[in-house]
Design an enzyme around this catalytic site. Structure first.
Site, PDB file in Angstrom:
ATOM      1  N   PHE A   1       0.829  -1.204   0.000  1.00 17.50           N
ATOM      2  CA  PHE A   1       0.000   0.000   0.000  1.00 17.50           C
ATOM      3  C   PHE A   1       0.863   1.254   0.000  1.00 17.50           C
ATOM      4  CE2 PHE A   1      -2.739  -3.197   1.813  1.00 17.50           C
ATOM      5  CZ  PHE A   1      -4.035  -2.847   1.427  1.00 17.50           C
ATOM      6  N   ASP A   2       0.415   2.261  -0.744  1.00 21.20           N
ATOM      7  CA  ASP A   2       0.867   3.622  -0.523  1.00 21.20           C
ATOM      8  C   ASP A   2       0.307   4.050   0.842  1.00 21.20           C
ATOM      9  OD1 ASP A   2       1.788   6.292  -1.131  1.00 21.20           O
ATOM     10  OD2 ASP A   2      -0.303   6.780  -1.528  1.00 21.20           O
ATOM     11  N   LEU A   3       0.840   5.133   1.396  1.00 21.68           N
ATOM     12  CA  LEU A   3       0.380   5.575   2.713  1.00 21.68           C
ATOM     13  C   LEU A   3      -0.554   6.779   2.627  1.00 21.68           C
ATOM     14  CD1 LEU A   3       0.589   5.031   5.748  1.00 21.68           C
ATOM     15  CD2 LEU A   3       2.611   6.513   5.811  1.00 21.68           C
TER      16      LEU A   3
END
Length: 211
Positions: A8-10
């Site tokens: 995941f991106d944050l």
């Protein structure tokens, strides 16, 4: 299980940080440059090759000062962070299904830890790759490939979930399944669609259906 590993991106994907990023970008521009460009211009490079590159696009002669002012304004605002709606439940569900989870973010590793101190989800992720851990940054695949290397997995077994065009390009370049999410409020849906992600979803529940 289609993808045993989900990265995941944050910002704008796991944590609802678009508003504080915009506020800090505007603050830095107004303080250093005397005025701020339109919001779309301020946010155009967010999530990509790092804060220095964002500021270079804004004013190449004032990068260091813009970065310093941005960070001084932005880091205290992490106390206000919350999780994107429903994402915490999805993360727990994926873990219960036996998936391996990771974070690949443009944030510096230390700033990512600030976020997890406020939004206590860090324990769900087997690895976190910060923007200061690779020489090249999204949309280059290197950060995503570093995450796969640390986990000892084949990139083809990974999905990467993000809210920016840079995320989708990086996932394609890394040979990963590219999932775009629209809830971040940082990049418009049409910009994500142009990158031809393998899937695009509008809420956390839909995310389960494409993984």
């Amino acid at each position: 299980m289609r993808f045993p590993v989900v990265l995941f991106d944050l910002d704008g994907t796991v944590i609802d940080s678009g508003a504080i990023i915009l506020a800090s970008m505007r603050h830095a521009a107004e303080k250093v440059l005397g005025s701020a460009p339109p919001d779309a211009e301020l946010m155009a490079a967010v999530g990509g090759p790092g804060l220095e590159a964002q500021m270079r696009a804004l004013a190449p002669d004032h990068v260091d000062e813009l970065v310093r002012v941005y960070r001084a304004h932005n880091e205290p605002l992490h106390d206000e962070l919350s999780c994107c709606a429903g994402v915490d439940e999805v993360l727990v569900r994926l873990k219960e299904e036996g998936r391996t989870l990771g974070i690949v973010t443009a944030k510096r590793r230390a700033t990512a830890e600030l976020a997890f101190a406020r939004v206590p989800l860090g324990h769900l992720f087997e690895t976190v790759v910060g923007g200061d851990e690779t020489a090249r940054h999204k949309p280059d695949p290197d950060p995503l490939l570093l995450a796969a290397e640390r986990l000892g997995v084949d990139p083809a077994d990974c999905a990467y979930v993000g809210d920016s065009p840079f995320d989708i390009r990086a996932a394609h370049a890394a040979g990963m399944h590219a999932v775009a999410v629209t809830w971040g409020g940082i990049h418009a849906r049409e910009l994500l669609e142009r990158e031809a992600p393998d899937a695009i979803v509008d809420n956390a529940t839909e995310l389960l259906d494409v993984l």
